[in-house]
Each structure stands twice: as structure tokens, then as C-alpha cells.
Scaffold this motif. Structure first.
Motif, PDB file in Angstrom:
ATOM      1  N   ARG A 189       0.849  -1.193   0.000  1.00 18.68           N
ATOM      2  CA  ARG A 189       0.000   0.000   0.000  1.00 18.68           C
ATOM      3  C   ARG A 189       0.884   1.242   0.000  1.00 18.68           C
ATOM      4  O   ARG A 189       1.986   1.237   0.550  1.00 18.68           O
ATOM      5  N   ALA A 190       0.380   2.282  -0.603  1.00 19.15           N
ATOM      6  CA  ALA A 190       1.089   3.560  -0.562  1.00 19.15           C
ATOM      7  C   ALA A 190       1.093   4.071   0.873  1.00 19.15           C
ATOM      8  O   ALA A 190       0.254   3.691   1.687  1.00 19.15           O
ATOM      9  N   PRO A 191       2.057   4.928   1.222  1.00 18.85           N
ATOM     10  CA  PRO A 191       2.082   5.490   2.582  1.00 18.85           C
ATOM     11  C   PRO A 191       0.754   6.143   2.940  1.00 18.85           C
ATOM     12  O   PRO A 191       0.154   6.866   2.128  1.00 18.85           O
ATOM     13  N   GLN A 214     -13.637  -3.325   9.367  1.00 23.31           N
ATOM     14  CA  GLN A 214     -13.578  -2.913   7.969  1.00 23.31           C
ATOM     15  C   GLN A 214     -14.120  -4.006   7.048  1.00 23.31           C
ATOM     16  O   GLN A 214     -13.907  -5.194   7.270  1.00 23.31           O
ATOM     17  N   GLY A 215     -14.819  -3.574   5.986  1.00 22.20           N
ATOM     18  CA  GLY A 215     -15.303  -4.509   4.981  1.00 22.20           C
ATOM     19  C   GLY A 215     -16.817  -4.544   4.911  1.00 22.20           C
ATOM     20  O   GLY A 215     -17.523  -3.838   5.636  1.00 22.20           O
ATOM     21  N   PHE A 216     -17.330  -5.382   4.020  1.00 23.88           N
ATOM     22  CA  PHE A 216     -18.777  -5.501   3.848  1.00 23.88           C
ATOM     23  C   PHE A 216     -19.444  -5.929   5.159  1.00 23.88           C
ATOM     24  O   PHE A 216     -18.868  -6.673   5.957  1.00 23.88           O
ATOM     25  N   THR A 304      -5.857  -6.372   4.419  1.00 25.90           N
ATOM     26  CA  THR A 304      -5.729  -4.920   4.298  1.00 25.90           C
ATOM     27  C   THR A 304      -5.174  -4.313   5.582  1.00 25.90           C
ATOM     28  O   THR A 304      -4.308  -3.434   5.551  1.00 25.90           O
ATOM     29  N   TRP A 305      -5.677  -4.790   6.734  1.00 31.99           N
ATOM     30  CA  TRP A 305      -5.155  -4.284   8.010  1.00 31.99           C
ATOM     31  C   TRP A 305      -3.675  -4.614   8.170  1.00 31.99           C
ATOM     32  O   TRP A 305      -2.897  -3.799   8.675  1.00 31.99           O
TER      33      TRP A 305
END
Length: 326
Positions: A189-191, A214-216, A304-305
Motif C-alpha cells: 500500500r502507498a504510505p 472494515q469490509g462488507f 488490508t489491516w
């Protein structure tokens, strides 16, 4: 080497499912390899589409020159015609299996799981048990999921899962010993923005810990537990960074009613579907990620986390131990 990817998408008006995104990310990464040439075919599973013959015919032409075809399977994004079509391909097929929840345990476990579901229903409804219709629906779902997996096990050349516990379940259901474990990727991921800047941009309190799921939004992800916990944690703000899965709008409304009843609605924010930029802001603003999942498969939100480097509090599932070992 020529590699084919078959992507299954829901209605174009709906947000992209995590399973579809997973396959597209893999294809994009493969296309960057000097020794691979990638071919991608798309099948749209919009509501009301019954016959996929024309779409599958076009996909067959797109993938005809490839040496192997990779497909993502989820019980939530699937059609029985796809299985029949895969068996006609003169090309080896590899399928990654997603959404492999505990109801896929051997039949001896099903009675225990149904009993647990009945106990949860009684607790929520003041002693009322599951209806016969509801029980029948659960048995039907269980049977369909197992039947589809068993058919896949004989139809394709290799099955992939993201966790060892899932590989064990699949082997028990399908009898297919050609199951390989490849962990869910964690994409770079970008900063991210600074926490202070992110909280200011989102209008979140800067002196109160922000806890985010986070998420659906759907029933097995632990949102109800999070709302109930918030009533015992007056120093926190809770964010649901995502929107309801189509068909689960009533569940989201029930969560919001519960928050009002418990007096925590002002400390709960439900964002709805987020753009990439807004998701980055919520990731940066979060002091703690929670993953109180009742059932867990390959989790895009958990990955993602991990990519964001946020501290994570997760339910105790075997897959979490796999992540910790990694």
C-alpha cells in the motif's frame, strides 16, 4: 507461458466483491512477469441472467490458447453452468476456494452447528427456536455447498485454499488430495496519511481511540458483537468502514436500531462503500482494527489491516494462528 484467468462478477451496479478483486489482483501481478502472458475472460452474473452460454462461449475463445486457467470459487459468486463448462475445457483448470465456512465440516458436525445456531436464535428472540423453514433452509444451503465443492473436486486439476484448516475441510468433503495451501496475499500500500490528519479530514475525534471493523457488513462478521461491546466501552468510537452486502440492508438497519437502544449510536459511524482514498483515511485514523468474525475464510479485510500495519484484535480461529505464524 500463457495463463488464463476467469473472473466472475456480480451486477455492474454493485461494488466489486472481494473474491473478484482477488482474482483481478492476481492477474495484474502475473501480467508483470516477463515469462507470463495473461489472458482474462469475464462472466457477468447479474440478477435475472439464467443462461450463460454466450458468455461462456466467448470466454472459451479468449482462453483457448492458454496452458492453464485459474478461477476463483465462492458460493456467493457462482453459477452451476460454470462447473459444467469447466469440465469441457481441454485445458488444466486450477480453482482457488473462498468462503469455506465451518458448515463444510463433515456431516457429523452439522447437528452441533445447527444446535449452536438454535441457541443463538433463542438468546436473541427471548426463547423462540429456529423455525422449521429456517432449519430446512440451513440444511439446504449446507447440502448445496457440499455438493458444489464435491463436484469441483472431481472436475478440476488442482484446488487451492488460503489456510490449512480449509484444505482439511476440502479434502474431507471432496476426497480430492490435490489441495494446495497458498496464503492470501498482502498487497503493498502507498504510505498512509498521519493519524491526526486522517482523523481531522474525516471529522473523527482526535483524543478518543478509534476502533474499526472494515469490509462488507453481513451477519457472520461480528458487527452485532461490536455494537454490544461498545456499550461497555464508553471511551471508544466505533467505525464500520463499509456498507451492507446487497440483501443485508435489514441487518444493517437492525444494527443501527440496536445502537440506538443501547445508547451508543452517537459513537458509531457506518461509512457505506468507500473509495480507495477514503479507505486509506479510515485505515490511518484507526487506533485498533477488530476482526470479531464468527466464521473466517480468506479475509481480504484482514490482509488490508496487515498491509496498513494497524494493531489487530481478532477472534480465535485456526486461520488467525496461520496469520500469526506467517
Amino acid at each position: 507461458m500463457k495463463v488464463g484467468y476467469l473472473h466472475l462478477t456480480q451486477s455492474p451496479t454493485l461494488p466489486l466483491s472481494g473474491v473478484t478483486r482477488y482474482g483481478q489482483k492476481l492477474a495484474a501481478a502475473a501480467s508483470q512477469r516477463d515469462n507470463l502472458t495473461v489472458f482474462e475472460a469475464h462472466i457477468g452474473l447479474s440478477p435475472g441472467v439464467v443462461d450463460l452460454s454466450q458468455q461462456l462461449s466467448r470466454a472459451a475463445k479468449t482462453l483457448a490458447a492458454t496452458a492453464v486457467v485459474h478461477v476463483q470459487y465462492s458460493q456467493f459468486v457462482w453459477h452451476e453452468q460454470i462447473l459444467d463448462w469447466l469440465q469441457t475445457l481441454p485445458i488444466p483448470v486450477v480453482v482457488t476456494l473462498h468462503d469455506l465456512h465451518p458448515h463444510l465440516y463433515p456431516p457429523g458436525h452439522w447437528g452441533q452447528l445447527l444446535w449452536q445456531a438454535n441457541q443463538q436464535q433463542r438468546a436473541r428472540s427471548g426463547g423462540r427456536s429456529l423455525s422449521l423453514r429456517s432449519t430446512g433452509q440451513q440444511f439446504y444451503k449446507y447440502w448445496c455447498d457440499r455438493t458444489a465443492l464435491a463436484a469441483l473436486g472431481t472436475a478440476v486439476d488442482r484446488l487451492l485454499t488460503c489456510h490449512r484448516i480449509e484444505a482439511q475441510r476440502v479434502q474431507q468433503v471432496t476426497g480430492n488430495q490435490r489441495v494446495q495451501v497458498i496464503p492470501h496475499f498482502v498487497e503493498p500500500r502507498a504510505p498512509l496519511p498521519t493519524p491526526a490528519a486522517a482523523k481531522a479530514a474525516l471529522g473523527l475525534p482526535t483524543t478518543t481511540p478509534i476502533v474499526t471493523l472494515q469490509g462488507f457488513i453481513y451477519r457472520t462478521k461480528g458487527h452485532e458483537l461490536a455494537v454490544r461491546a461498545l456499550a461497555h466501552l464508553p471511551h471508544l468510537h466505533l467505525v464500520f468502514a463499509g456498507g451492507a452486502v446487497p440483501g443485508n440492508e435489514a441487518f444493517l438497519a437492525a444494527l443501527q436500531t440496536l445502537a440506538q437502544t443501547l445508547g451508543v449510536a452517537e459513537r458509531l459511524r457506518v461509512t457505506g462503500y468507500l473509495s480507495d482514498d477514503d479507505l486509506d483515511r479510515y485505515l490511518a485514523a484507526s487506533d485498533l482494527a477488530i476482526c470479531p468474525f464468527q466464521a473466517l475464510s480468506a479475509s481480504g479485510s484482514l490482509s488490508t489491516w496487515i498491509a496498513a500495519g494497524t494493531p489487530i484484535l481478532a477472534a480465535d480461529h485456526p486461520q488467525i494462528h496461520d496469520y500469526n505464524a506467517l
